[in-house]
Structure formats: structure tokens, C-alpha cells
Design a protein around this motif. Structure first.
Motif, PDB file in Angstrom:
ATOM      1  N   UNK A 228      -6.584  -7.203  12.290  1.00  0.00           N
ATOM      2  CA  UNK A 228      -5.688  -6.069  12.541  1.00  0.00           C
ATOM      3  C   UNK A 228      -5.178  -5.476  11.235  1.00  0.00           C
ATOM      4  N   UNK A 229      -4.708  -6.343  10.326  1.00  0.00           N
ATOM      5  CA  UNK A 229      -4.167  -5.854   9.052  1.00  0.00           C
ATOM      6  C   UNK A 229      -5.282  -5.300   8.168  1.00  0.00           C
ATOM      7  N   UNK A 230      -6.377  -6.075   8.057  1.00  0.00           N
ATOM      8  CA  UNK A 230      -7.466  -5.658   7.184  1.00  0.00           C
ATOM      9  C   UNK A 230      -8.125  -4.372   7.629  1.00  0.00           C
ATOM     10  N   UNK A 234      -5.968  -1.585   5.592  1.00  0.00           N
ATOM     11  CA  UNK A 234      -6.731  -1.573   4.343  1.00  0.00           C
ATOM     12  C   UNK A 234      -7.994  -0.717   4.489  1.00  0.00           C
ATOM     13  N   UNK A 235      -8.857  -1.057   5.442  1.00  0.00           N
ATOM     14  CA  UNK A 235     -10.153  -0.373   5.535  1.00  0.00           C
ATOM     15  C   UNK A 235      -9.999   1.101   5.914  1.00  0.00           C
ATOM     16  N   UNK A 236      -9.312   1.368   7.008  1.00  0.00           N
ATOM     17  CA  UNK A 236      -9.200   2.754   7.478  1.00  0.00           C
ATOM     18  C   UNK A 236      -8.401   3.605   6.498  1.00  0.00           C
ATOM     19  N   UNK A 237      -7.262   3.081   6.058  1.00  0.00           N
ATOM     20  CA  UNK A 237      -6.445   3.819   5.082  1.00  0.00           C
ATOM     21  C   UNK A 237      -7.221   4.009   3.780  1.00  0.00           C
ATOM     22  N   UNK A 238      -7.926   2.948   3.349  1.00  0.00           N
ATOM     23  CA  UNK A 238      -8.703   3.021   2.108  1.00  0.00           C
ATOM     24  C   UNK A 238      -9.825   4.025   2.186  1.00  0.00           C
ATOM     25  N   UNK A 239     -10.522   4.076   3.324  1.00  0.00           N
ATOM     26  CA  UNK A 239     -11.617   5.040   3.480  1.00  0.00           C
ATOM     27  C   UNK A 239     -11.074   6.467   3.434  1.00  0.00           C
ATOM     28  N   UNK A 240      -9.926   6.669   4.086  1.00  0.00           N
ATOM     29  CA  UNK A 240      -9.340   8.020   4.044  1.00  0.00           C
ATOM     30  C   UNK A 240      -8.932   8.383   2.611  1.00  0.00           C
ATOM     31  N   UNK A 241      -8.226   7.455   1.939  1.00  0.00           N
ATOM     32  CA  UNK A 241      -7.697   7.757   0.613  1.00  0.00           C
ATOM     33  C   UNK A 241      -8.807   7.887  -0.425  1.00  0.00           C
ATOM     34  N   UNK A 256     -13.308   0.365  -0.089  1.00  0.00           N
ATOM     35  CA  UNK A 256     -12.293   0.057   0.925  1.00  0.00           C
ATOM     36  C   UNK A 256     -12.735  -1.122   1.786  1.00  0.00           C
ATOM     37  N   UNK A 257     -14.015  -1.145   2.154  1.00  0.00           N
ATOM     38  CA  UNK A 257     -14.545  -2.262   2.957  1.00  0.00           C
ATOM     39  C   UNK A 257     -14.456  -3.565   2.166  1.00  0.00           C
ATOM     40  N   UNK A 263      -9.168  -9.268   1.140  1.00  0.00           N
ATOM     41  CA  UNK A 263      -7.836  -9.589   1.649  1.00  0.00           C
ATOM     42  C   UNK A 263      -7.911 -10.599   2.790  1.00  0.00           C
ATOM     43  N   UNK A 264      -8.865 -10.378   3.706  1.00  0.00           N
ATOM     44  CA  UNK A 264      -9.017 -11.308   4.831  1.00  0.00           C
ATOM     45  C   UNK A 264      -9.377 -12.707   4.352  1.00  0.00           C
ATOM     46  N   UNK A 265     -10.271 -12.789   3.375  1.00  0.00           N
ATOM     47  CA  UNK A 265     -10.691 -14.086   2.859  1.00  0.00           C
ATOM     48  C   UNK A 265      -9.510 -14.862   2.289  1.00  0.00           C
TER      49      UNK A 265
END
Length: 292
Positions: A228-230, A234-241, A256-257, A263-265
């Protein structure tokens, strides 16, 4: 594994017939692919049920719908795992939409890179299943140190295997891309994606395998939280930014991926270590009390 072999042997020719037809019949196209997938999944489910019925774990259908302590425990463990998959799939729908905004060629290159990356998942998924089995067996027997060692060992083996895969992806990225397209621009974008992903392979191994290890401990919530957090923060916000706002394109998407995977690891490693160490400390305290 046997069932996977069987259904794929059936799936490939069935796909061909239902998509393209045979003789004067022209097939059903995309609809044929859907029907083929549905049919082989039904066959696979039936075969898995037959194997289960032959095993020492054989149960009746009625048992599945009984409401007892075991059923409650199964549902308690299954719901977070199911929600985690749903969070992942919904997140994919959103970030695929963002990639399409960047451009259809970028989306095509991302899809090709994702298909190539799938091969790197195989050792991770296999070791994750091994971790779930070995960690769960030791944890259930009260051998908490052994459970912790199994989790760390399988993760370490996965890091080694998938690091070599990452090295191969980095070196031969353009060649792998050429399997799917001859467009020079698309090949270049796929190569960029795979070379960024190559550096994420060790973290990907840790995330995949320690998810399995945590499930062996009976913890299906931590992987759900990490997804959920990652995925969403992170991923969706990172891809947009990175991909859209900073116009980094395919590089921004895969950075972003990679950030999400890393982060998950880290989160899953500390969750697994924390839970195992709590039990190990209790064991140490108990042994000290017995000795005293």
C-alpha cells in the motif's frame, strides 16, 4: 509445477485455434484469448484439486465451508494477502494510466521491459515459496532461531541469483529488447528501463522472499502495508513527479519503480527481523530462567 506444464501445453494450441480459427472458421480474436484462458484455468483448478485429494491433506468440499477455528484462522490470514494483491492491481491500473499520458510508445516500451523483467522473478518466487514452507515449519515447531536463519538464508540466495540476472539485464538489455521490437527508439527506451531495473534486483529478491518468510510466520499484514505504501506513496507519486512533471519519461518511471522496490525491501527486512528477534529473546529469557 506439473499442472503448470499441462495447462500451458493445452493453452498454446487452444489460444491459436480460438484466436485465429481453423479451416473456414476465422476464430474469435481477443475474445478467443479470453475463453482460452478461462478454460485452461478451470482445467488447472480441477487438476490441483485432484492432486490435493490424493495427498495427506485431502479434505472434502464441505470442510471448506465449515465455520470452525481453523477456518477462522485461514480467513484471518487470507484477507490481508488478498487485499495486498488488490492494492497492487488497482495501483497498476493507475500508474499504467499515467504512463499512457506520457506517450503510447513509452507505454509499449514499459510493457516490453516488464515482460522481460518477469523472467527475473522466477528464482525469487521459487525461493519465496521455499521460505514460506521452511520458515512456517520451523516457526510452528517453536524453532524460532531456525526459522530466522531459513528466512535470511533464502533471501541471501535470492540476492545472489537475482544480482546475476540483473547483471545480464544490464549488459544485454538492447538484445533482449530486440526480441520484441525492431524500432530503435523503443529498443533504447527498453534498454534504459532494464538497466535501471538491474540495480533493483537485489532489493526485489529481498522483498519477494521475505514476503514469503513473513507469511510463514503468519504475518500477512506487513506485506499488505508495504504494498500500500510503496505502490501509492512511492511508485504512483514518483511516476507522476519524475515521469510527467520532470519529463524524464521511461527513466523516471523505472526510477520510481526501483524506489518502491527498495523501500519495500527495507521495511520487510526489519519487520521479519523484529518479529523473529522478539521470539528469540523470549526463548533466551526462558532458557536463563530454567538455568537459574
Amino acid at each position: 509445477m506439473k499442472v503448470a506444464w499441462i495447462i500451458n501445453i493445452i493453452h498454446i494450441p487452444l489460444n491459436y485455434v480460438l484466436i485465429f480459427g481453423m479451416g473456414e472458421w476465422n476464430g474469435w480474436g481477443v475474445e478467443g484469448a479470453a475463453w482460452s484462458t478461462l478454460l485452461v484455468r478451470a482445467v488447472g483448478t480441477w487438476l490441483l484439486w485432484r492432486y490435493l485429494k490424493k495427498s495427506v491433506l485431502a479434505i472434502s468440499l464441505g470442510t471448506l465451508f465449515s465455520w470452525d477455528k481453523n477456518t477462522k484462522e485461514m480467513i484471518y490470514l487470507a484477507i490481508p494477502a488478498a487485499v495486498e494483491r488488490m492494492i497492487m492491481r488497482l495501483g497498476q491500473v493507475v500508474y499504467f494510466g499515467l504512463i499512457v499520458v506520457i506517450g503510447t510508445k513509452t507505454f509499449a516500451a514499459h510493457t516490453i521491459a516488464g515482460n522481460i523483467e518477469m523472467f527475473s522473478y522466477m528464482p525469487g518466487y521459487g525461493l519465496a515459496l521455499a521460505a514460506t514452507t521452511l520458515v512456517g515449519h520451523s516457526w510452528g515447531a517453536g524453532n524460532w532461531r531456525e526459522a530466522y536463519r531459513y528466512g535470511i538464508l533464502t533471501a541471501a540466495i535470492g540476492v545472489v541469483f537475482m544480482s546475476f540476472i540483473g547483471l545480464a539485464m544490464f549488459i544485454w538489455a538492447p538484445w533482449y529488447a530486440s526480441w520484441f521490437t525492431k524500432d530503435p527508439e523503443a529498443i533504447e527506451m527498453v534498454a534504459i528501463a532494464l538497466r535501471i531495473d538491474a540495480f533493483a534486483q537485489p532489493a526485489l529478491a529481498i522483498g519477494l522472499i521475505l514476503t514469503g518468510a513473513l507469511q510463514g510466520l503468519g504475518d500477512t499484514k506487513s506485506p499488505m502495508y508495504s504494498t500500500a505504501i510503496g505502490m501509492w506513496a512511492v511508485r504512483i507519486v514518483g511516476i507522476y513527479f519524475l515521469g510527467i512533471y520532470l519529463e524524464m519519461g521511461i527513466a523516471g518511471i523505472w526510477l520510481a519503480i526501483a524506489a518502491d522496490i527498495a523501500l519495500r525491501a527495507v521495511y520487510l527486512f526489519f519487520r521479519f527481523k523484529s518479529q523473529a528477534m522478539q521470539k528469540i529473546k523470549l526463548e533466551q529469557d526462558r532458557d536463563e530462567n530454567i538455568f537459574n
